[in-house]
Motif scaffolding. Structure first.
Motif, short mmCIF file in Angstrom:
data_model
loop_
_atom_site.label_atom_id
_atom_site.label_comp_id
_atom_site.label_asym_id
_atom_site.label_seq_id
_atom_site.Cartn_x
_atom_site.Cartn_y
_atom_site.Cartn_z
N LEU A 283 44.97 43.40 41.13
CA LEU A 283 44.76 41.96 41.23
C LEU A 283 46.12 41.25 41.15
CD1 LEU A 283 41.59 41.62 38.99
CD2 LEU A 283 41.70 41.34 41.47
N GLU A 284 46.19 40.09 41.78
CA GLU A 284 47.48 39.40 41.90
C GLU A 284 47.70 38.31 40.86
OE1 GLU A 284 47.66 37.90 45.87
OE2 GLU A 284 47.78 39.89 46.80
N THR A 285 46.63 37.79 40.25
CA THR A 285 46.79 36.65 39.36
C THR A 285 46.55 37.00 37.89
OG1 THR A 285 44.48 35.94 39.57
CG2 THR A 285 46.04 35.11 41.21
N VAL A 286 46.54 38.28 37.57
CA VAL A 286 46.29 38.66 36.18
C VAL A 286 46.96 39.99 35.88
CG1 VAL A 286 44.09 39.77 36.79
CG2 VAL A 286 44.50 39.04 34.42
N TRP B 20 41.13 30.78 36.20
CA TRP B 20 41.94 30.39 35.06
C TRP B 20 41.72 28.93 34.66
CZ3 TRP B 20 44.25 33.73 31.99
CH2 TRP B 20 44.60 34.98 32.48
N HIS C 105 41.10 45.44 40.90
CA HIS C 105 39.90 44.86 41.52
C HIS C 105 38.89 45.99 41.69
CE1 HIS C 105 37.60 43.27 45.15
NE2 HIS C 105 37.30 42.47 44.14
N GLU D 124 39.49 38.04 40.89
CA GLU D 124 40.57 37.29 40.25
C GLU D 124 39.97 36.30 39.24
OE1 GLU D 124 43.69 37.88 40.76
OE2 GLU D 124 43.87 38.79 42.75
#
Length: 269
Positions: free
Chosen positions: A170-173, A125, A163, A122
């Protein structure tokens, strides 16, 4: 609009003294300083290039907020790069994620993404909202909620990012799906230099660092799209990503960080 020269050189005591006489304070060793091309000192500095060992001269253009606000279209550029596409060894990611049937190894033109790109983990950011990976300079990534609130209303889709180790999304992108290619070419002038690849015979323009980007011959109706033309040098090639003034204002209104904007205009520096 200002043309800025960011100079890097090895300064001994003599060079340090010469620069001090010009009002430029630097130390000794490897030093970097900036000069506006409109500065009266610029011709003097140019005259000393050879005596100073030929400093590395990175040229860029700085635009005013008003120049950006007045543009109908703007080129999107990154302010940071985070991580590498996976698998990174020997650029193996190209074989995994791209169709290389029309790819030229010499100039970099012709690869087409056919599978989701892969990251090591991840992204970290921090306070940023949009990123580019190293090596892939015509794709952008953002947080899922940023895509939902800012880009989706403009008809811009997204792609999952994988991933690399687990193969899971992936959860945040997410990757912004900039699939549309401009139907109109750009209005280049003799100021815009290009090279023809000796292997594939295709044209690639050198990066535009002085002045604004050229306008489209016919203004697109899309809010985010890629140019027909390729840009770059050596084995690197990318299409420029353009955004409409409406999307630009939305990105600024949401205070999204990670990108900068270069207006398109028929005014050359």
């Amino acid at each position: 609009m200002k043309i800025i020269h960011r100079l890097t050189l090895h300064a001994d005591g003599s060079i340090q003294g010469q620069l001090r006489d010009l009002g430029i304070e630097v130390g000794t060793g490897l030093v970097t300083f900036e000069v506006d091309e409109a500065n009266v000192l610029w011709p003097i500095i140019q005259e000393n290039f050879e005596n100073w060992g030929g400093p590395f001269d990175y040229v860029s253009t700085r635009f005013t907020a008003q120049e950006r606000m007045q543009a109908d279209f703007l080129r999107l550029g990154p302010t940071w790069h985070h991580g590498y596409p996976m698998p990174e060894d020997d650029f193996e990611y190209e074989k995994v994620c791209y169709d290389l049937s029309d790819f030229c190894n010499k100039c970099g033109i012709g690869k087409v993404q056919v599978k989701p790109l892969r990251m090591k983990a991840e992204p970290k950011w921090g306070k940023k909202h949009i990123l580019q990976l190293n090596w892939i300079f015509d794709e952008y990534f953002t947080l899922p909620d940023v895509w939902e609130s800012t880009f989706k209303p403009f008809g811009i889709d997204c792609k999952p990012v994988i991933h690399h180790r687990s193969g899971k999304e992936l959860e945040t992108v997410v990757q912004l799906d900039v699939a549309k290619i401009a139907k109109s070419s750009l209005q280049f002038t003799d100021e815009h230099r290009y090279a023809i690849c000796g292997d594939c015979n295709r044209k690639k323009y050198l990066p535009i660092v002085r002045g604004p980007y050229p306008l489209f011959e016919q203004q697109p109706s899309d809010h985010m799209l890629k140019t027909q033309e390729y840009f770059g040098s050596g084995a690197s090639a990318k299409k420029a990503i353009m955004v409409s003034s409406t999307l630009f204002r939305q990105i600024k209104q949401h205070k999204l960080k990670g990108v900068e904007f270069f207006p398109c205009s028929d005014v050359m520096a």
